[in-house]
Design a protein around this motif. Sequence first.
Motif, PDB file in Angstrom:
ATOM      1  N   GLU A   1     -12.872  64.475   8.837  1.00  8.82           N
ATOM      2  CA  GLU A   1     -11.505  64.946   9.123  1.00  8.82           C
ATOM      3  C   GLU A   1     -11.447  66.436   9.449  1.00  8.82           C
ATOM      4  OE1 GLU A   1      -8.651  63.230   9.449  1.00  8.82           O
ATOM      5  OE2 GLU A   1      -9.838  61.399   9.213  1.00  8.82           O
ATOM      6  N   ASP A   2     -12.345  67.234   8.882  1.00  8.89           N
ATOM      7  CA  ASP A   2     -12.312  68.684   9.097  1.00  8.89           C
ATOM      8  C   ASP A   2     -13.280  69.147  10.200  1.00  8.89           C
ATOM      9  OD1 ASP A   2     -14.593  68.087   7.641  1.00  8.89           O
ATOM     10  OD2 ASP A   2     -14.505  69.918   6.440  1.00  8.89           O
ATOM     11  N   HIS A   3     -13.781  68.238  11.013  1.00  4.14           N
ATOM     12  CA  HIS A   3     -14.733  68.573  12.077  1.00  4.14           C
ATOM     13  C   HIS A   3     -14.041  69.371  13.182  1.00  4.14           C
ATOM     14  CE1 HIS A   3     -17.712  68.032  15.279  1.00  4.14           C
ATOM     15  NE2 HIS A   3     -18.577  67.782  14.299  1.00  4.14           N
ATOM     16  N   LEU A   4     -14.786  70.265  13.804  1.00  8.28           N
ATOM     17  CA  LEU A   4     -14.250  71.125  14.870  1.00  8.28           C
ATOM     18  C   LEU A   4     -13.661  70.311  16.028  1.00  8.28           C
ATOM     19  CD1 LEU A   4     -13.797  73.912  16.086  1.00  8.28           C
ATOM     20  CD2 LEU A   4     -16.145  73.817  16.960  1.00  8.28           C
ATOM     21  N   VAL A   5     -14.258  69.178  16.359  1.00  9.29           N
ATOM     22  CA  VAL A   5     -13.751  68.349  17.457  1.00  9.29           C
ATOM     23  C   VAL A   5     -12.328  67.881  17.162  1.00  9.29           C
ATOM     24  CG1 VAL A   5     -14.061  66.166  18.672  1.00  9.29           C
ATOM     25  CG2 VAL A   5     -16.019  67.615  18.218  1.00  9.29           C
ATOM     26  N   ARG A   6     -12.062  67.495  15.936  1.00  3.23           N
ATOM     27  CA  ARG A   6     -10.702  67.065  15.568  1.00  3.23           C
ATOM     28  C   ARG A   6      -9.729  68.237  15.645  1.00  3.23           C
ATOM     29  NH1 ARG A   6     -10.261  61.906  13.455  1.00  3.23           N
ATOM     30  NH2 ARG A   6     -12.187  61.005  12.685  1.00  3.23           N
ATOM     31  N   LYS A   7     -10.172  69.398  15.227  1.00  2.00           N
ATOM     32  CA  LYS A   7      -9.306  70.589  15.278  1.00  2.00           C
ATOM     33  C   LYS A   7      -8.981  70.965  16.725  1.00  2.00           C
ATOM     34  CE  LYS A   7     -11.009  72.380  10.920  1.00  2.00           C
ATOM     35  NZ  LYS A   7     -11.812  73.404  10.242  1.00  2.00           N
ATOM     36  N   LEU A   8      -9.981  70.877  17.599  1.00  2.00           N
ATOM     37  CA  LEU A   8      -9.751  71.162  19.020  1.00  2.00           C
ATOM     38  C   LEU A   8      -8.789  70.149  19.633  1.00  2.00           C
ATOM     39  CD1 LEU A   8     -13.357  72.078  20.187  1.00  2.00           C
ATOM     40  CD2 LEU A   8     -11.393  73.607  20.046  1.00  2.00           C
ATOM     41  N   GLU A   9      -8.953  68.897  19.265  1.00  2.39           N
ATOM     42  CA  GLU A   9      -8.076  67.842  19.800  1.00  2.39           C
ATOM     43  C   GLU A   9      -6.617  68.090  19.416  1.00  2.39           C
ATOM     44  OE1 GLU A   9      -7.241  64.564  22.058  1.00  2.39           O
ATOM     45  OE2 GLU A   9      -9.196  65.505  21.833  1.00  2.39           O
ATOM     46  N   LYS A  10      -6.403  68.603  18.207  1.00  2.92           N
ATOM     47  CA  LYS A  10      -5.035  68.906  17.764  1.00  2.92           C
ATOM     48  C   LYS A  10      -4.495  70.182  18.409  1.00  2.92           C
ATOM     49  CE  LYS A  10      -5.422  66.669  13.281  1.00  2.92           C
ATOM     50  NZ  LYS A  10      -5.508  66.857  11.828  1.00  2.92           N
ATOM     51  N   ALA A  11      -5.380  71.138  18.681  1.00  4.54           N
ATOM     52  CA  ALA A  11      -4.941  72.449  19.164  1.00  4.54           C
ATOM     53  C   ALA A  11      -4.739  72.517  20.680  1.00  4.54           C
ATOM     54  CB  ALA A  11      -5.956  73.513  18.750  1.00  4.54           C
ATOM     55  N   VAL A  12      -5.512  71.740  21.438  1.00  3.07           N
ATOM     56  CA  VAL A  12      -5.466  71.843  22.899  1.00  3.07           C
ATOM     57  C   VAL A  12      -4.898  70.564  23.490  1.00  3.07           C
ATOM     58  CG1 VAL A  12      -6.814  72.224  24.993  1.00  3.07           C
ATOM     59  CG2 VAL A  12      -7.516  73.320  22.854  1.00  3.07           C
ATOM     60  N   ASP A  13      -3.843  70.717  24.275  1.00  4.52           N
ATOM     61  CA  ASP A  13      -3.235  69.579  24.960  1.00  4.52           C
ATOM     62  C   ASP A  13      -3.790  69.525  26.383  1.00  4.52           C
ATOM     63  OD1 ASP A  13      -1.664  67.537  25.905  1.00  4.52           O
ATOM     64  OD2 ASP A  13       0.163  68.749  26.035  1.00  4.52           O
ATOM     65  N   PHE A  14      -4.657  68.565  26.624  1.00  2.53           N
ATOM     66  CA  PHE A  14      -5.314  68.440  27.920  1.00  2.53           C
ATOM     67  C   PHE A  14      -4.493  67.626  28.924  1.00  2.53           C
ATOM     68  CE2 PHE A  14      -8.909  69.371  25.142  1.00  2.53           C
ATOM     69  CZ  PHE A  14      -9.633  70.273  25.898  1.00  2.53           C
ATOM     70  N   SER A  15      -3.312  67.199  28.566  1.00  2.00           N
ATOM     71  CA  SER A  15      -2.534  66.321  29.449  1.00  2.00           C
ATOM     72  C   SER A  15      -2.110  67.005  30.757  1.00  2.00           C
ATOM     73  CB  SER A  15      -1.316  65.771  28.720  1.00  2.00           C
ATOM     74  OG  SER A  15      -0.430  66.807  28.369  1.00  2.00           O
ATOM     75  N   PHE A  16      -2.098  68.331  30.793  1.00  2.00           N
ATOM     76  CA  PHE A  16      -1.718  69.046  32.019  1.00  2.00           C
ATOM     77  C   PHE A  16      -2.687  68.752  33.171  1.00  2.00           C
ATOM     78  CE2 PHE A  16      -4.846  71.801  30.119  1.00  2.00           C
ATOM     79  CZ  PHE A  16      -5.508  72.360  31.188  1.00  2.00           C
ATOM     80  N   ILE A  17      -3.883  68.311  32.839  1.00  2.00           N
ATOM     81  CA  ILE A  17      -4.904  68.046  33.853  1.00  2.00           C
ATOM     82  C   ILE A  17      -4.483  66.907  34.776  1.00  2.00           C
ATOM     83  CG2 ILE A  17      -7.286  67.259  34.183  1.00  2.00           C
ATOM     84  CD1 ILE A  17      -7.910  68.789  31.535  1.00  2.00           C
ATOM     85  N   TYR A  18      -3.803  65.901  34.220  1.00  2.00           N
ATOM     86  CA  TYR A  18      -3.397  64.754  35.035  1.00  2.00           C
ATOM     87  C   TYR A  18      -2.533  65.185  36.216  1.00  2.00           C
ATOM     88  CZ  TYR A  18      -5.162  61.860  31.253  1.00  2.00           C
ATOM     89  OH  TYR A  18      -5.961  61.258  30.326  1.00  2.00           O
ATOM     90  N   GLU A  19      -1.601  66.091  35.974  1.00  2.00           N
ATOM     91  CA  GLU A  19      -0.724  66.564  37.043  1.00  2.00           C
ATOM     92  C   GLU A  19      -1.504  67.368  38.092  1.00  2.00           C
ATOM     93  OE1 GLU A  19       3.035  69.552  37.501  1.00  2.00           O
ATOM     94  OE2 GLU A  19       2.970  68.272  35.717  1.00  2.00           O
ATOM     95  N   LEU A  20      -2.485  68.124  37.643  1.00  2.00           N
ATOM     96  CA  LEU A  20      -3.262  68.950  38.569  1.00  2.00           C
ATOM     97  C   LEU A  20      -4.137  68.118  39.510  1.00  2.00           C
ATOM     98  CD1 LEU A  20      -4.496  71.758  36.145  1.00  2.00           C
ATOM     99  CD2 LEU A  20      -2.725  71.951  37.901  1.00  2.00           C
ATOM    100  N   VAL A  21      -4.564  66.953  39.074  1.00  2.00           N
ATOM    101  CA  VAL A  21      -5.517  66.168  39.870  1.00  2.00           C
ATOM    102  C   VAL A  21      -4.938  64.873  40.433  1.00  2.00           C
ATOM    103  CG1 VAL A  21      -7.490  67.100  38.615  1.00  2.00           C
ATOM    104  CG2 VAL A  21      -6.477  64.940  37.877  1.00  2.00           C
ATOM    105  N   GLU A  22      -3.654  64.633  40.239  1.00  2.00           N
ATOM    106  CA  GLU A  22      -3.084  63.352  40.654  1.00  2.00           C
ATOM    107  C   GLU A  22      -3.251  63.081  42.155  1.00  2.00           C
ATOM    108  OE1 GLU A  22       1.037  63.047  39.745  1.00  2.00           O
ATOM    109  OE2 GLU A  22       1.497  64.999  40.580  1.00  2.00           O
ATOM    110  N   ASP A  23      -3.247  64.108  42.976  1.00  2.00           N
ATOM    111  CA  ASP A  23      -3.419  63.925  44.427  1.00  2.00           C
ATOM    112  C   ASP A  23      -4.865  63.613  44.803  1.00  2.00           C
ATOM    113  OD1 ASP A  23      -0.749  64.452  44.729  1.00  2.00           O
ATOM    114  OD2 ASP A  23      -1.043  66.561  45.252  1.00  2.00           O
ATOM    115  N   LEU A  24      -5.796  63.816  43.897  1.00  2.00           N
ATOM    116  CA  LEU A  24      -7.211  63.613  44.189  1.00  2.00           C
ATOM    117  C   LEU A  24      -7.693  62.202  43.846  1.00  2.00           C
ATOM    118  CD1 LEU A  24      -8.484  66.997  42.745  1.00  2.00           C
ATOM    119  CD2 LEU A  24      -8.001  66.449  45.133  1.00  2.00           C
ATOM    120  N   TYR A  25      -6.867  61.431  43.163  1.00  2.00           N
ATOM    121  CA  TYR A  25      -7.242  60.082  42.745  1.00  2.00           C
ATOM    122  C   TYR A  25      -6.519  59.043  43.585  1.00  2.00           C
ATOM    123  CZ  TYR A  25      -9.928  61.552  38.696  1.00  2.00           C
ATOM    124  OH  TYR A  25     -10.895  62.079  37.888  1.00  2.00           O
TER     125      TYR A  25
END
Length: 66
Positions: free
Chosen positions: A12-36
Amino acid sequence: MEMISLDEMVPEDHLVRKLEKAVDFSFIYELVEDLYSDRGRPGIDPVVLIKLPFLQYTFGIRSTKS
């Protein structure tokens, strides 16, 4: 046979879990939607393509080769 999920293997205290909570990567979908394309086989999730090198850099993994 024993069923184990990856989620159970990461503490539960692993760095990967902390990064997942801290960084919202969903903005990427909008940036690349024209490429898919909507035709053919589905592409690799663009968030995964960004997270992989991010995690490689974070943990000092220089290559995917052993």
